[in-house]
Scaffold this active site. Structure first.
Site, PDB file in Angstrom:
ATOM      1  N   GLU A 158     -21.182   5.203   1.283  1.00  0.00           N
ATOM      2  CA  GLU A 158     -22.216   5.068   2.487  1.00  0.00           C
ATOM      3  C   GLU A 158     -22.049   5.941   3.618  1.00  0.00           C
ATOM      4  O   GLU A 158     -22.254   5.224   4.880  1.00  0.00           O
ATOM      5  CB  GLU A 158     -22.530   3.525   2.259  1.00  0.00           C
ATOM      6  CG  GLU A 158     -22.755   2.812   1.204  1.00  0.00           C
ATOM      7  CD  GLU A 158     -23.025   1.537   1.224  1.00  0.00           C
ATOM      8  OE1 GLU A 158     -23.048   0.767   2.492  1.00  0.00           O
ATOM      9  OE2 GLU A 158     -23.423   0.671   0.048  1.00  0.00           O
ATOM     10  N   GLU A 272     -23.334   0.315  -9.239  1.00  0.00           N
ATOM     11  CA  GLU A 272     -23.706  -1.050  -8.586  1.00  0.00           C
ATOM     12  C   GLU A 272     -24.874  -1.380  -8.927  1.00  0.00           C
ATOM     13  O   GLU A 272     -25.642  -2.218  -8.250  1.00  0.00           O
ATOM     14  CB  GLU A 272     -23.402  -1.006  -7.028  1.00  0.00           C
ATOM     15  CG  GLU A 272     -22.113  -0.467  -6.694  1.00  0.00           C
ATOM     16  CD  GLU A 272     -21.961  -0.517  -5.182  1.00  0.00           C
ATOM     17  OE1 GLU A 272     -22.885  -1.147  -4.267  1.00  0.00           O
ATOM     18  OE2 GLU A 272     -21.153   0.324  -4.373  1.00  0.00           O
TER      19      GLU A 272
HETATM   20  C1  XIL Z   1     -20.736  -6.250  -1.121  1.00  0.00           C
HETATM   21  C2  XIL Z   1     -20.490  -7.711  -1.791  1.00  0.00           C
HETATM   22  O1  XIL Z   1     -20.819  -7.756  -2.997  1.00  0.00           O
HETATM   23  C3  XIL Z   1     -20.724  -8.792  -0.784  1.00  0.00           C
HETATM   24  O2  XIL Z   1     -20.032  -9.700  -1.505  1.00  0.00           O
HETATM   25  C4  XIL Z   1     -19.615  -8.382   0.091  1.00  0.00           C
HETATM   26  O3  XIL Z   1     -20.071  -9.592   1.167  1.00  0.00           O
HETATM   27  C5  XIL Z   1     -20.006  -7.139   0.949  1.00  0.00           C
HETATM   28  O4  XIL Z   1     -19.774  -6.013   0.096  1.00  0.00           O
HETATM   29  N1  XIL Z   1     -22.591  -1.600  -1.529  1.00  0.00           N
HETATM   30  C6  XIL Z   1     -21.230  -1.594  -1.637  1.00  0.00           C
HETATM   31  C7  XIL Z   1     -20.477  -2.760  -1.902  1.00  0.00           C
HETATM   32  O5  XIL Z   1     -20.579  -0.428  -1.663  1.00  0.00           O
HETATM   33  O6  XIL Z   1     -19.222  -2.490  -1.636  1.00  0.00           O
HETATM   34  C8  XIL Z   1     -21.238  -4.238  -1.307  1.00  0.00           C
HETATM   35  O7  XIL Z   1     -20.563  -5.095  -1.944  1.00  0.00           O
HETATM   36  C9  XIL Z   1     -22.605  -4.061  -1.789  1.00  0.00           C
HETATM   37  C10 XIL Z   1     -23.352  -2.777  -1.271  1.00  0.00           C
END
Ligand code: XIL
Length: 369
Positions: A158, A272
């Site tokens: 990101e 994801e």
């Molecule tokens: C998120 C987790 O799912 C949450 O539980 C945590 O509080 C924050 O991170 N993009 C990503 C992931 O790359 O690492 C994130 O995961 C969600 C968004």
């Protein structure tokens, strides 16, 4: 021996009718093959984010074993977990997850080496020294610890912000080292683990809105320039966070974007995937149907591209969605974003993902790479 017919017949029957209704009541939860089997029939991997606390639930472990052929740590490989104190690494939880995956013949991907979130509290001040070892030394230690065991690493996560200077998000990394932090990270990761696929992971390019158009343009420009500089980026990680009742995927725009990534000789991982079902009616059947349809609309295009080697959902069951609590209190409902419900039963989203895998063209490389 698992014959193709044994896998395909009930799924294809169920999948073919999935648009009208989910699997026959006797279908999804008795069909012994999981999404990983469907994916493998086309040379791909399916898996999910999981966490050590989830592995304490034996019913969940049974579902995970049935469905997944690759795992990623939701928390345990983020810097706040691995390096709670300067110079001190704690690999215990991450090692336990990797051990579980290897014991079950699953691949494992690392998430994530460089991100602007989930960092230990001491890091921002330490970065005021602009000591590059805080970046490259960490990558060498962590990717070196897992050398030869990882399917892939999300090296940088990101980093893109369309419209910002250089289209880069103003993060603690950019402040400390300038845009070159990305190059430094990928070169350090390649040196630490030459066998892992190195991934630039992000969201924002999935849906069809104007902001998504800007994200796709900025992402392609970033990747084209990085590849031209010789930055060892092997794959684009498309997070795949969708909205069931928000901006829909524009299949033409998505197809074009993925084709341009493939033309850059990049693999593509869906890293994801989940479908946010907030903002819709309270009727669960309606929400489940909208979630499944949104996923199918996305995956039909993604899996039509032979550069896509794996699909991971950001979790497997609704039971562990971490904002279910206040959501339930404030909104009067609990999110239903994932393939299995809170009791680990398969949902229409499971049907949709299964059907997408089985109706897809084969991947163009070795399984999941
Ligand atoms: C998120 C987790 O799912 C949450 O539980 C945590 O509080 C924050 O991170 N993009 C990503 C992931 O790359 O690492 C994130 O995961 C969600 C968004």
């Amino acid at each position: 021996m698992l014959t193709r017919r044994a896998v395909l017949a009930p799924i294809v029957l169920g999948a073919a009718s999935f648009a009208a209704r989910p699997f026959p009541s006797s279908g999804p939860n008795t069909f012994k093959h999981g999404l990983g089997t469907m994916a493998a029939s086309r040379g791909r991997l399916y898996g999910c984010a999981t966490s050590t606390y989830q592995l304490r639930d034996s019913d969940f472990v049974r579902a995970l074993e049935r469905e997944a052929t690759i795992l990623v740590a939701e928390y345990e490989m983020k810097r706040a977990a691995l390096q709670p104190e300067p110079g001190d690494y704690d690999f215990t939880a991450a090692d336990a997850l990797l051990h579980f995956a290897r014991a079950h013949g699953m691949a494992f991907r690392g998430h994530t080496l460089v991100w602007h979130k989930a960092n230990p509290p001491w890091l921002p001040d330490a970065l005021s020294t602009r000591n590059e070892n805080l970046l490259t030394g960490y990558i060498q230690a962590v990717a070196g610890h897992y050398r030869g065991q990882m399917h892939s690493w999300d090296v940088v996560n990101e980093a893109i912000a369309p419209g910002a200077a250089g289209n880069l998000r103003e993060t603690l990394w950019l402040k400390a080292f300038g845009p070159n932090y990305i190059d430094l990270a990928f070169h350090a990761a390649r040196a630490a683990d030459p066998n892992a696929l190195l991934v630039y992971n992000d969201q924002g390019c999935e849906a069809g809105g104007a902001n998504n158009d800007r994200f796709r343009a900025a992402t392609l420009d970033f990747l084209e320039r990085a590849k031209a500089r010789g930055v060892p980026i092997d794959a684009y990680g498309m997070q795949g966070h969708l909205q069931a009742f928000g901006t829909a995927v524009d299949q033409r725009k998505l197809r074009d974007f993925l084709e341009r990534l493939k033309a850059l000789d990049l693999r593509i991982l869906i890293t994801e995937h989940d479908v946010d079902d907030s903002g819709g009616p309270s009727d669960i059947a309606v929400r489940d149907r909208a979630v499944a349809d949104a996923s199918r609309r996305f995956l039909d295009v993604a899996l039509d591209n032979s550069a896509v080697g794996a699909v991971l959902t950001w979790g497997l069951s609704d039971r562990f969605l971490d904002f279910a609590g206040w959501h339930a209190m404030l909104k009067g409902y609990t999110p239903r974003m994932l393939p299995l419900d809170g009791a680990f039963a398969r949902k229409p989203l499971w049907n949709a993902i299964a059907a997408a895998f089985l109706s897809a063209a084969p991947a163009g490389r070795a399984a999941g790479r």
